[in-house]
Enzyme design. Structure first.
Site, PDB file in Angstrom:
ATOM      1  N   LYS A  13      11.148  39.325  36.306  1.00 50.05           N
ATOM      2  CA  LYS A  13      12.368  39.169  35.495  1.00 50.05           C
ATOM      3  C   LYS A  13      12.542  37.726  35.023  1.00 50.05           C
ATOM      4  O   LYS A  13      12.728  37.461  33.848  1.00 50.05           O
ATOM      5  CB  LYS A  13      13.620  39.614  36.282  1.00 50.05           C
ATOM      6  CG  LYS A  13      13.585  41.050  36.755  1.00 50.05           C
ATOM      7  CD  LYS A  13      14.865  41.436  37.483  1.00 50.05           C
ATOM      8  CE  LYS A  13      15.123  40.671  38.767  1.00 50.05           C
ATOM      9  NZ  LYS A  13      14.147  40.926  39.855  1.00 50.05           N
ATOM     10  N   ARG A 122       4.782  32.775  45.550  1.00 47.79           N
ATOM     11  CA  ARG A 122       5.472  32.140  44.415  1.00 47.79           C
ATOM     12  C   ARG A 122       5.878  30.695  44.729  1.00 47.79           C
ATOM     13  O   ARG A 122       6.334  30.379  45.820  1.00 47.79           O
ATOM     14  CB  ARG A 122       6.744  32.927  44.064  1.00 47.79           C
ATOM     15  CG  ARG A 122       7.590  32.185  43.026  1.00 47.79           C
ATOM     16  CD  ARG A 122       8.706  33.014  42.493  1.00 47.79           C
ATOM     17  NE  ARG A 122       9.570  33.567  43.525  1.00 47.79           N
ATOM     18  CZ  ARG A 122      10.519  34.458  43.279  1.00 47.79           C
ATOM     19  NH1 ARG A 122      10.724  34.891  42.066  1.00 47.79           N
ATOM     20  NH2 ARG A 122      11.265  34.913  44.269  1.00 47.79           N
ATOM     21  N   ARG A 153      10.865  29.234  47.522  1.00 48.72           N
ATOM     22  CA  ARG A 153      12.230  29.714  47.771  1.00 48.72           C
ATOM     23  C   ARG A 153      12.384  30.145  49.216  1.00 48.72           C
ATOM     24  O   ARG A 153      11.484  30.694  49.806  1.00 48.72           O
ATOM     25  CB  ARG A 153      12.546  30.888  46.833  1.00 48.72           C
ATOM     26  CG  ARG A 153      13.360  30.474  45.640  1.00 48.72           C
ATOM     27  CD  ARG A 153      13.432  31.542  44.591  1.00 48.72           C
ATOM     28  NE  ARG A 153      13.989  32.814  45.077  1.00 48.72           N
ATOM     29  CZ  ARG A 153      14.255  33.851  44.271  1.00 48.72           C
ATOM     30  NH1 ARG A 153      14.025  33.756  42.966  1.00 48.72           N
ATOM     31  NH2 ARG A 153      14.746  34.972  44.763  1.00 48.72           N
ATOM     32  N   ARG A 164      14.755  42.543  50.833  1.00 51.54           N
ATOM     33  CA  ARG A 164      15.103  42.577  49.400  1.00 51.54           C
ATOM     34  C   ARG A 164      14.559  43.842  48.749  1.00 51.54           C
ATOM     35  O   ARG A 164      15.211  44.451  47.915  1.00 51.54           O
ATOM     36  CB  ARG A 164      14.562  41.320  48.703  1.00 51.54           C
ATOM     37  CG  ARG A 164      15.372  40.066  49.050  1.00 51.54           C
ATOM     38  CD  ARG A 164      14.591  38.795  48.834  1.00 51.54           C
ATOM     39  NE  ARG A 164      14.196  38.593  47.455  1.00 51.54           N
ATOM     40  CZ  ARG A 164      13.261  37.720  47.075  1.00 51.54           C
ATOM     41  NH1 ARG A 164      12.636  36.986  47.981  1.00 51.54           N
ATOM     42  NH2 ARG A 164      12.966  37.589  45.808  1.00 51.54           N
TER      43      ARG A 164
HETATM   44  P1  AP5 Z   1       9.474  36.210  38.946  1.00 47.86           P
HETATM   45  O1  AP5 Z   1       9.489  36.226  37.463  1.00 47.86           O
HETATM   46  O2  AP5 Z   1       9.961  34.997  39.628  1.00 47.86           O
HETATM   47  O3  AP5 Z   1      10.139  37.550  39.501  1.00 47.86           O
HETATM   48  P2  AP5 Z   1      11.661  38.009  39.526  1.00 47.86           P
HETATM   49  O4  AP5 Z   1      11.678  39.440  39.106  1.00 47.86           O
HETATM   50  O5  AP5 Z   1      12.537  37.057  38.817  1.00 47.86           O
HETATM   51  O6  AP5 Z   1      11.882  37.976  41.092  1.00 47.86           O
HETATM   52  P3  AP5 Z   1      13.074  37.365  41.957  1.00 47.86           P
HETATM   53  O7  AP5 Z   1      12.515  37.129  43.324  1.00 47.86           O
HETATM   54  O8  AP5 Z   1      13.719  36.220  41.291  1.00 47.86           O
HETATM   55  O9  AP5 Z   1      14.016  38.575  41.976  1.00 47.86           O
HETATM   56  P4  AP5 Z   1      15.159  38.846  42.929  1.00 47.86           P
HETATM   57  O10 AP5 Z   1      15.806  39.941  42.196  1.00 47.86           O
HETATM   58  O11 AP5 Z   1      14.764  39.141  44.322  1.00 47.86           O
HETATM   59  O12 AP5 Z   1      15.888  37.432  43.088  1.00 47.86           O
HETATM   60  P5  AP5 Z   1      17.225  36.836  42.472  1.00 47.86           P
HETATM   61  O13 AP5 Z   1      17.037  35.401  42.274  1.00 47.86           O
HETATM   62  O14 AP5 Z   1      17.680  37.675  41.346  1.00 47.86           O
HETATM   63  O15 AP5 Z   1       7.956  36.484  39.381  1.00 47.86           O
HETATM   64  C1  AP5 Z   1       7.585  36.558  40.761  1.00 47.86           C
HETATM   65  C2  AP5 Z   1       6.181  35.981  40.984  1.00 47.86           C
HETATM   66  O16 AP5 Z   1       5.229  36.788  40.274  1.00 47.86           O
HETATM   67  C3  AP5 Z   1       5.970  34.557  40.451  1.00 47.86           C
HETATM   68  O17 AP5 Z   1       5.103  33.888  41.301  1.00 47.86           O
HETATM   69  C4  AP5 Z   1       5.341  34.770  39.079  1.00 47.86           C
HETATM   70  O18 AP5 Z   1       4.538  33.671  38.693  1.00 47.86           O
HETATM   71  C5  AP5 Z   1       4.499  36.016  39.317  1.00 47.86           C
HETATM   72  N1  AP5 Z   1       4.345  36.856  38.132  1.00 47.86           N
HETATM   73  C6  AP5 Z   1       5.284  37.169  37.188  1.00 47.86           C
HETATM   74  N2  AP5 Z   1       4.782  37.976  36.252  1.00 47.86           N
HETATM   75  C7  AP5 Z   1       3.485  38.210  36.610  1.00 47.86           C
HETATM   76  C8  AP5 Z   1       2.433  38.992  36.046  1.00 47.86           C
HETATM   77  N3  AP5 Z   1       2.600  39.689  34.924  1.00 47.86           N
HETATM   78  N4  AP5 Z   1       1.252  39.000  36.692  1.00 47.86           N
HETATM   79  C9  AP5 Z   1       1.059  38.294  37.839  1.00 47.86           C
HETATM   80  N5  AP5 Z   1       2.011  37.525  38.411  1.00 47.86           N
HETATM   81  C10 AP5 Z   1       3.214  37.496  37.814  1.00 47.86           C
HETATM   82  O19 AP5 Z   1      18.247  37.080  43.657  1.00 47.86           O
HETATM   83  C11 AP5 Z   1      18.152  36.366  44.880  1.00 47.86           C
HETATM   84  C12 AP5 Z   1      19.295  36.738  45.802  1.00 47.86           C
HETATM   85  O20 AP5 Z   1      20.560  36.384  45.199  1.00 47.86           O
HETATM   86  C13 AP5 Z   1      19.428  38.240  46.127  1.00 47.86           C
HETATM   87  O21 AP5 Z   1      18.592  38.635  47.182  1.00 47.86           O
HETATM   88  C14 AP5 Z   1      20.923  38.328  46.473  1.00 47.86           C
HETATM   89  O22 AP5 Z   1      21.172  37.886  47.764  1.00 47.86           O
HETATM   90  C15 AP5 Z   1      21.566  37.354  45.486  1.00 47.86           C
HETATM   91  N6  AP5 Z   1      21.978  38.006  44.228  1.00 47.86           N
HETATM   92  C16 AP5 Z   1      21.457  37.803  42.985  1.00 47.86           C
HETATM   93  N7  AP5 Z   1      22.041  38.597  42.071  1.00 47.86           N
HETATM   94  C17 AP5 Z   1      22.964  39.320  42.735  1.00 47.86           C
HETATM   95  C18 AP5 Z   1      23.882  40.339  42.355  1.00 47.86           C
HETATM   96  N8  AP5 Z   1      23.959  40.784  41.097  1.00 47.86           N
HETATM   97  N9  AP5 Z   1      24.697  40.861  43.313  1.00 47.86           N
HETATM   98  C19 AP5 Z   1      24.641  40.433  44.585  1.00 47.86           C
HETATM   99  N10 AP5 Z   1      23.778  39.503  45.022  1.00 47.86           N
HETATM  100  C20 AP5 Z   1      22.945  38.951  44.115  1.00 47.86           C
HETATM  101 MG    MG Z   2      14.136  35.757  39.362  1.00 47.00          MG
END
Ligand code: AP5
Ligand code: MG
Length: 207
Positions: A13, A122, A153, A164
């Site tokens: 994402k 990552r 992270r 997660r």
């Molecule tokens: P990356 O693009 O970083 O993936 P992502 O989908 O953004 O993953 P996140 O870990 O950020 O998602 P998340 O939903 O767990 O975390 P968030 O910050 O939203 O890619 C991942 C890796 O893959 C990287 O190394 C990248 O280089 C690699 N990659 C990407 N594309 C690739 C490809 N095509 N091929 C190969 N490699 C690839 O949330 C964190 C925390 O915040 C949650 O756990 C929760 O506690 C809180 N939170 C956030 N939003 C809410 C909400 N709405 N409600 C309640 N709590 C929330």
């Molecule tokens: Mg993200």
């Protein structure tokens, strides 16, 4: 256009959001980034969020929805926005419906078995937020784009990633059906090179 990026942790994402935001001139709003920024600054929201993000649990809906509602009222969202990581359960999706209208939901579809490795490997730039994977860094510790320092992270460890993914399955995956029924869901295969996935997303958006 008001766009939501849906997908499991590690689906890509954030990686794709940077590119979509640049191409379509939309502000990238990541609730995860907002929480991490608050944690870094030691704000009240940060103190609360930390206890949830560290365990891989969702921050309470009340807090999260209020932040997003306020953010979408800012001037840069008047021509559309790109939400990354929100909504994450049915309650948040229904709340969002109360204060905004969603035009398209891009679901980055990927087999969950690939995600543990992606997340534990990552590394993220402290300065610009770009993501990398250790397998492709060849030992480098600085960002290719801006020279910023790379870090891991706190929630990218096996135990927390496990939580997660469980939370995603139980609470977020049902949104696929929710938005399919509304007729706004566009599925994109998330396996392949980053640029390939980006092309698929652009096609789905331009359709
Ligand atoms: P990356 O693009 O970083 O993936 P992502 O989908 O953004 O993953 P996140 O870990 O950020 O998602 P998340 O939903 O767990 O975390 P968030 O910050 O939203 O890619 C991942 C890796 O893959 C990287 O190394 C990248 O280089 C690699 N990659 C990407 N594309 C690739 C490809 N095509 N091929 C190969 N490699 C690839 O949330 C964190 C925390 O915040 C949650 O756990 C929760 O506690 C809180 N939170 C956030 N939003 C809410 C909400 N709405 N409600 C309640 N709590 C929330
Ligand atoms: Mg993200």
């Amino acid at each position: 256009m008001n766009i939501i990026l849906l997908g499991a942790p590690g689906a890509g994402k954030g990686t794709q959001a940077t590119r979509i935001s640049e191409k379509y001139h939309l502000p990238h709003i990541s609730t995860g980034d907002i929480f991490r920024d608050n944690i870094k600054r030691g704000t009240q929201i940060g103190l609360l969020a930390k206890s949830y993000t560290d365990r891989g649990q969702l921050v309470p809906d009340e807090v999260t929805c209020k932040i997003v509602e306020g953010r979408l009222q800012e001037a840069d969202c008047s021509n559309g926005y790109l939400l990354d990581g929100f909504p994450r359960n049915l309650f948040q999706a229904q709340e969002l419906d109360q204060f905004s209208k969603v035009d398209a939901v891009i679901n980055i579809d990927i087999d969950l078995s690939l995600l543990m490795d992606r997340l534990c490997g990552r590394r993220v730039c402290k300065n610009c937020g770009e993501s990398y994977h250790v397998n492709f860094l060849n030992g480098k510790t600085i960002c290719e784009k801006c020279g910023g320092e790379l870090y891991q992270r706190k929630d990218d460890n096996e135990e927390t990633v496990g939580n997660r993914l469980k939370v995603y399955n139980e609470q977020t995956a049902p949104l696929i059906r929710f938005y399919t029924e509304k007729g706004v869901l566009r599925n994109v295969d998330g396996v392949g090179a980053i640029e390939e996935v980006f092309e698929r997303i652009c096609k789905a958006l331009d359709r």
